[in-house]
Design a protein around this motif. Structure first.
Motif, mmCIF file in Angstrom:
data_model
loop_
_atom_site.group_PDB
_atom_site.id
_atom_site.type_symbol
_atom_site.label_atom_id
_atom_site.label_comp_id
_atom_site.label_asym_id
_atom_site.label_seq_id
_atom_site.Cartn_x
_atom_site.Cartn_y
_atom_site.Cartn_z
ATOM 1 N N THR A 135 15.524 76.984 2.548
ATOM 2 C CA THR A 135 14.636 76.916 1.395
ATOM 3 C C THR A 135 13.302 76.310 1.799
ATOM 4 N N ALA A 136 12.238 76.992 1.475
ATOM 5 C CA ALA A 136 10.903 76.461 1.738
ATOM 6 C C ALA A 136 10.604 75.338 0.752
ATOM 7 N N PRO A 137 10.002 74.247 1.206
ATOM 8 C CA PRO A 137 9.687 73.132 0.299
ATOM 9 C C PRO A 137 8.558 73.497 -0.654
ATOM 10 N N PRO A 138 8.399 72.747 -1.737
ATOM 11 C CA PRO A 138 7.332 73.050 -2.700
ATOM 12 C C PRO A 138 5.946 73.054 -2.082
ATOM 13 N N ARG A 139 5.702 72.202 -1.090
ATOM 14 C CA ARG A 139 4.361 72.100 -0.511
ATOM 15 C C ARG A 139 3.894 73.405 0.118
ATOM 16 N N MET A 140 4.816 74.332 0.384
ATOM 17 C CA MET A 140 4.451 75.626 0.964
ATOM 18 C C MET A 140 4.169 76.686 -0.102
ATOM 19 N N LEU A 141 4.318 76.337 -1.379
ATOM 20 C CA LEU A 141 4.152 77.299 -2.450
ATOM 21 C C LEU A 141 2.837 77.064 -3.191
ATOM 22 N N PRO A 142 2.275 78.103 -3.795
ATOM 23 C CA PRO A 142 1.048 77.932 -4.590
ATOM 24 C C PRO A 142 1.290 77.001 -5.777
ATOM 25 N N GLY A 143 0.268 76.235 -6.099
ATOM 26 C CA GLY A 143 0.356 75.324 -7.232
ATOM 27 C C GLY A 143 0.760 73.919 -6.877
ATOM 28 N N PHE A 144 1.225 73.693 -5.629
ATOM 29 C CA PHE A 144 1.622 72.364 -5.183
ATOM 30 C C PHE A 144 0.626 71.838 -4.144
ATOM 31 N N VAL A 145 0.554 70.529 -4.046
ATOM 32 C CA VAL A 145 -0.325 69.864 -3.084
ATOM 33 C C VAL A 145 0.530 69.242 -1.992
ATOM 34 N N VAL A 215 9.432 59.747 -4.066
ATOM 35 C CA VAL A 215 8.720 60.052 -2.817
ATOM 36 C C VAL A 215 8.819 61.538 -2.483
ATOM 37 N N VAL A 216 10.034 62.076 -2.453
ATOM 38 C CA VAL A 216 10.211 63.452 -1.989
ATOM 39 C C VAL A 216 9.645 64.464 -2.985
ATOM 40 N N VAL A 217 9.735 64.166 -4.287
ATOM 41 C CA VAL A 217 9.181 65.081 -5.285
ATOM 42 C C VAL A 217 7.668 64.906 -5.373
ATOM 43 N N GLY A 218 7.202 63.670 -5.311
ATOM 44 C CA GLY A 218 5.765 63.423 -5.413
ATOM 45 C C GLY A 218 4.975 63.977 -4.252
ATOM 46 N N THR A 219 5.556 63.996 -3.060
ATOM 47 C CA THR A 219 4.866 64.555 -1.897
ATOM 48 C C THR A 219 5.115 66.048 -1.730
ATOM 49 N N ALA A 220 5.832 66.668 -2.666
ATOM 50 C CA ALA A 220 6.115 68.111 -2.668
ATOM 51 C C ALA A 220 6.924 68.539 -1.456
ATOM 52 N N ASN A 221 7.828 67.682 -1.016
ATOM 53 C CA ASN A 221 8.708 68.048 0.076
ATOM 54 C C ASN A 221 10.080 68.502 -0.403
ATOM 55 N N HIS A 222 10.412 68.218 -1.654
ATOM 56 C CA HIS A 222 11.696 68.640 -2.202
ATOM 57 C C HIS A 222 11.547 68.932 -3.689
ATOM 58 N N TYR A 223 12.460 69.770 -4.170
ATOM 59 C CA TYR A 223 12.548 70.058 -5.595
ATOM 60 C C TYR A 223 13.490 69.047 -6.255
ATOM 61 N N ILE A 224 13.434 68.988 -7.569
ATOM 62 C CA ILE A 224 14.350 68.122 -8.297
ATOM 63 C C ILE A 224 15.792 68.564 -8.048
ATOM 64 N N ALA A 225 16.015 69.870 -7.985
ATOM 65 C CA ALA A 225 17.362 70.378 -7.706
ATOM 66 C C ALA A 225 17.835 69.959 -6.321
ATOM 67 N N ASP A 226 16.915 69.839 -5.363
ATOM 68 C CA ASP A 226 17.287 69.373 -4.022
ATOM 69 C C ASP A 226 17.841 67.953 -4.077
#
Length: 263
Positions: A135-145, A215-226
């Motif tokens: 699974t690609a982390p959120p930081r690799m998707l549009p809309g995330f920083v 930390v992991v959600v705020g830095t866009a490295n993981h989803y809440i489901a993760d």
């Protein structure tokens, strides 16, 4: 008339015996090699990793828990938040867990073996998740920083991963599901809270996984489901470790006793 001599008592294994340190180091080294092998397998299927990322987001939208974007933007927009959380993501996962392991090995040898087994089993389950569901982390998707990339000039990490600059290829970029950051933090907090009598340390242990979730959600490295999956992985590891420990303790008592007669 002869009588049967009473069978000698069978003692349970002494859980206070501290395992040899070199065996523990070898075990952790084997875990790292396994992780590295999974990284090589996953890197070939990055297209599937992005498809799985959208599946995770779709599931969260269905469950109405897809709040990663607001948390990520709130953290990334303020350096006073973004920089400390970037350091926390790049450091705590690799420092706190070994420290808790060493502390248990030295101070709580009676519980170390079961705790270590739970962590190892949970990690293996997590590696299977990385392999079967990259699974690609959120930081690799549009809309995330990508918070660490935005503040990479503040630390030693590069703008591609939390690894030191130039070593991004040594990390598994598609290991979002489950979050072992949250899973290991929950394991650490659990071990600290149940094995110390200092109230302030128990409070820190209880807050540590909550902080790691931010930390992991705020830095866009993981989803809440993760994060939820990481907690489930640790719970499964603890359950399997407890079942294994019970079998190990009961095994000597289940062996048939051989009656001996005096000469």
């Amino acid at each position: 008339m002869s009588r049967l001599a009473p069978a000698p008592p069978i003692s349970a294994p002494d859980t206070r015996i501290r395992p040899r340190w070199w065996r523990e180091v070898a075990l952790l080294g084997a875990m790292y090699l396994l992780y590295d092998g999974v990284r090589l397998l996953v890197s070939a299927g990055h297209g599937e990793a992005f498809a799985n990322a959208h599946r995770v987001l779709d599931l969260e939208r269905t469950l109405r828990i897809a709040d990663e974007t607001s948390i990520n933007h709130a953290v990334s927009s303020i350096p006073e938040f973004g920089v400390p959380l970037s350091y926390a993501y790049a450091v705590l996962h690799y420092v706190v867990t070994p420290l808790v392991l060493v502390w248990l090995w030295r101070r709580r040898p009676g519980v170390y073996r079961g705790a270590r087994t739970a962590l190892v089993i949970a990690t293996v389950i997590g590696l299977l998740g990385f392999w079967l569901f990259p699974t690609a982390p959120p930081r690799m998707l549009p809309g995330f920083v990508d918070t660490l990339a935005r503040y990479h000039d503040w630390g030693w990490w590069g703008d591609a991963a939390s690894a030191p600059r130039g070593l991004a290829g040594l990390t598994n970029e598609f290991a979002a599901m489950p979050s072992l950051h949250v899973g290991w933090a929950a394991w650490c907090g659990w071990q600290i809270a149940r094995n110390t009598t200092w109230r302030w340390l128990r409070v820190l242990g209880a807050l540590y996984p909550v902080f790691m979730f931010v930390v992991v959600v705020g830095t866009a490295n993981h989803y809440i489901a993760d994060a939820i999956a990481g907690l489930a992985v640790i719970a499964a590891g603890a359950l399997l470790a407890r079942l294994r420990e019970r079998r190990r303790v009961r095994r000597p008592a289940d062996r048939p006793r051989r009656a001996t007669q005096p000469s």
